[in-house]
Write a protein that holds these residues in place. Structure first.
Motif, PDB file in Angstrom:
ATOM      1  N   TRP A 355       0.711  -1.235   0.169  1.00 19.41           N
ATOM      2  CA  TRP A 355      -0.038   0.049   0.003  1.00 19.41           C
ATOM      3  C   TRP A 355       0.845   1.267  -0.076  1.00 19.41           C
ATOM      4  O   TRP A 355       0.508   2.043  -0.762  1.00 19.41           O
ATOM      5  N   VAL A 356       1.733   1.103   0.880  1.00 17.18           N
ATOM      6  CA  VAL A 356       2.745   2.296   0.804  1.00 17.18           C
ATOM      7  C   VAL A 356       3.326   2.683  -0.559  1.00 17.18           C
ATOM      8  O   VAL A 356       3.488   3.821  -0.923  1.00 17.18           O
ATOM      9  N   SER A 357       4.232   1.576  -1.006  1.00 20.38           N
ATOM     10  CA  SER A 357       4.924   1.819  -2.290  1.00 20.38           C
ATOM     11  C   SER A 357       3.846   2.133  -3.438  1.00 20.38           C
ATOM     12  O   SER A 357       4.316   3.043  -4.165  1.00 20.38           O
ATOM     13  N   GLN A 358       2.576   1.720  -3.349  1.00 21.06           N
ATOM     14  CA  GLN A 358       1.814   2.399  -4.445  1.00 21.06           C
ATOM     15  C   GLN A 358       1.417   3.494  -4.119  1.00 21.06           C
ATOM     16  O   GLN A 358       1.241   4.216  -5.435  1.00 21.06           O
ATOM     17  N   LYS A 362       2.150   6.843  -6.854  1.00 21.06           N
ATOM     18  CA  LYS A 362       0.924   7.776  -7.490  1.00 21.06           C
ATOM     19  C   LYS A 362       1.388   9.066  -7.267  1.00 21.06           C
ATOM     20  O   LYS A 362       1.235   9.827  -8.234  1.00 21.06           O
ATOM     21  N   GLU A 363       1.916   9.410  -6.033  1.00 23.82           N
ATOM     22  CA  GLU A 363       1.983  10.803  -5.579  1.00 23.82           C
ATOM     23  C   GLU A 363       3.481  11.445  -6.396  1.00 23.82           C
ATOM     24  O   GLU A 363       3.277  12.543  -6.805  1.00 23.82           O
ATOM     25  N   LEU A 364       4.330  10.390  -6.582  1.00 21.53           N
ATOM     26  CA  LEU A 364       5.514  10.929  -7.517  1.00 21.53           C
ATOM     27  C   LEU A 364       5.224  11.202  -8.838  1.00 21.53           C
ATOM     28  O   LEU A 364       5.611  12.208  -9.509  1.00 21.53           O
ATOM     29  N   LEU A 365       4.043  10.511  -9.481  1.00 20.03           N
ATOM     30  CA  LEU A 365       3.912  10.664 -10.809  1.00 20.03           C
ATOM     31  C   LEU A 365       2.851  11.980 -10.988  1.00 20.03           C
ATOM     32  O   LEU A 365       2.696  12.670 -12.035  1.00 20.03           O
TER      33      LEU A 365
END
Length: 368
Positions: A355-358, A362-365
């Motif tokens: 969950w954290v990595s996903q 998304k936030e970085l994108l």
């Protein structure tokens, strides 16, 4: 995209999350005072954190709900656990999933619910065991006389070996490990490079792009300093190590985990057993609760009553107040909370790390 990320808290959840983020190429800093202490070979008779005091029980398939977030997290973690074990396994800390798990029914109504659940999930490895079959299988088991449910894919993973394996992987992935307490978080300021700042107990100032808080009860103070309220209550988990003076038969007939009324029994060696449960609110162990646990709520067979106490340890779990466990949320842009797992920190570690990595991906994108 690659980012600098700090994970605060080095229990199984935080360490597993740091490992997964480093595998994806991020620059990761893991901060926790416990990193100054090697993982012990066995639990000691002292206060421990939630992960090192855990029994590592994985009850993902034998879960009564069939929908909702809790169900989805358990299912996802159980799907991820085999890959975690395969990747982390090492000769110095051999890691494997011990199965099966058997849950004893405490009443006729509970037995009926177990029967219905097993019938609806045959593909998940669940099977109801009627009481007459249970007697034939192993008459030394504690039981209330209502049968049990066998879960072939549930069981446990050794949390100490797991933490050792995770720490070894952190070294391989060049994760910076800081044995310190983060006492304050400061929001990013203005400028071209907006970064969070971490202030440690020694006054050190660290700057990172994103922060992930996985520090259980320690999460409360960090969030309060930013004006966020995520109250959590301390709940004590206890474990007893017993020497069985007259075991009725060899342990080969036992499952990896036998659970009776929320109390877990785990064979340990030839004639020893661990008994553990998360029973008590607060931070102080109650001797009466300990004795009740050993007696299995009056279901303990005679050989268990006669067992000798070799050791005892306990650890604190963080239970969210007014919200379901665990707390998985974006508090602010660049600040994630993955904490308050209560009794399921080891079980839900893979799903939490995912969950954290996903979320970070998304936030970085979408970030400018």
């Amino acid at each position: 995209m690659i980012a600098s990320i700090s994970v605060i808290g080095a229990g199984v959840t935080g360490t597993g999350t740091a490992w997964q983020l480093a595998e994806q190429g991020h620059s990761v800093l893991l901060a926790d005072p416990s990193l100054a202490t090697p993982i012990p070979d066995r639990p000691a008779d002292r206060d421990l954190n939630g992960s090192t005091a855990s029994l590592g029980v994985l009850m993902g398939h034998a879960f009564r709900r069939s929908s909702g977030r809790a169900w989805r997290l358990r299912q996802r973690s159980m799907a991820l656990w085999p890959a975690w074990v395969e990747e982390l396994n090492h000769p110095e800390s051999p890691l494997h999933l011990d199965t099966p798990l058997i849950q004893l029914a405490g009443s006729a109504d509970e037995a009926q619910r177990m029967q219905q659940l097993a019938d609806s999930r045959l593909c998940s490895g669940l099977q109801f065991i009627a009481n007459d079959r249970l007697d034939e299988a192993d008459p030394v088991w504690p039981q209330a006389g209502h049968g049990a449910m066998l879960s072939e894919r549930d069981g446990r993973v050794d949390p100490l070996l797991l933490l050792k394996a995770l720490r070894r992987s952190l070294i391989q992935h060049n994760v910076e490990r800081r044995a310190t307490n983060v006492v304050e978080l400061r929001r990013p300021g203005s400028g071209t490079r907006r970064q969070w700042r971490l202030i440690t107990a020694e006054g050190r100032n660290e700057s990172v792009d994103l922060v992930v808080i996985c520090s259980a009860l320690g999460s409360i103070q960090l969030l309060q300093s930013l004006g966020h309220q995520r109250p959590m209550d301390a709940v004590l988990g206890q474990v007893l190590e017993l020497q069985l003076n007259r075991p009725a038969k060899p342990w080969s007939g036992w499952p990896a985990v036998l659970t009776c009324g929320g109390i877990n029994l785990i064979p340990h060696g030839h004639d020893r057993m661990w008994i553990g449960a998360t029973l008590e609110p607060g931070v102080n162990a109650d001797p009466a609760a300990t004795e009740t646990m050993k007696r299995l709520n009056e279901l303990a067979p005679s050989w268990l009553d006669d067992a000798q106490l070799l050791g005892q340890w306990h650890g604190l779990r963080a239970r969210p107040r007014g919200k379901p466990a665990p707390l998985l949320e974006e508090i602010e842009p660049g600040l994630l909370l993955a904490s308050g797992h209560y009794r399921n920190g080891v079980l839900l570690a893979p799903a939490t790390a995912e969950w954290v990595s996903q979320h970070i991906h998304k936030e970085l994108l979408t970030s400018p």
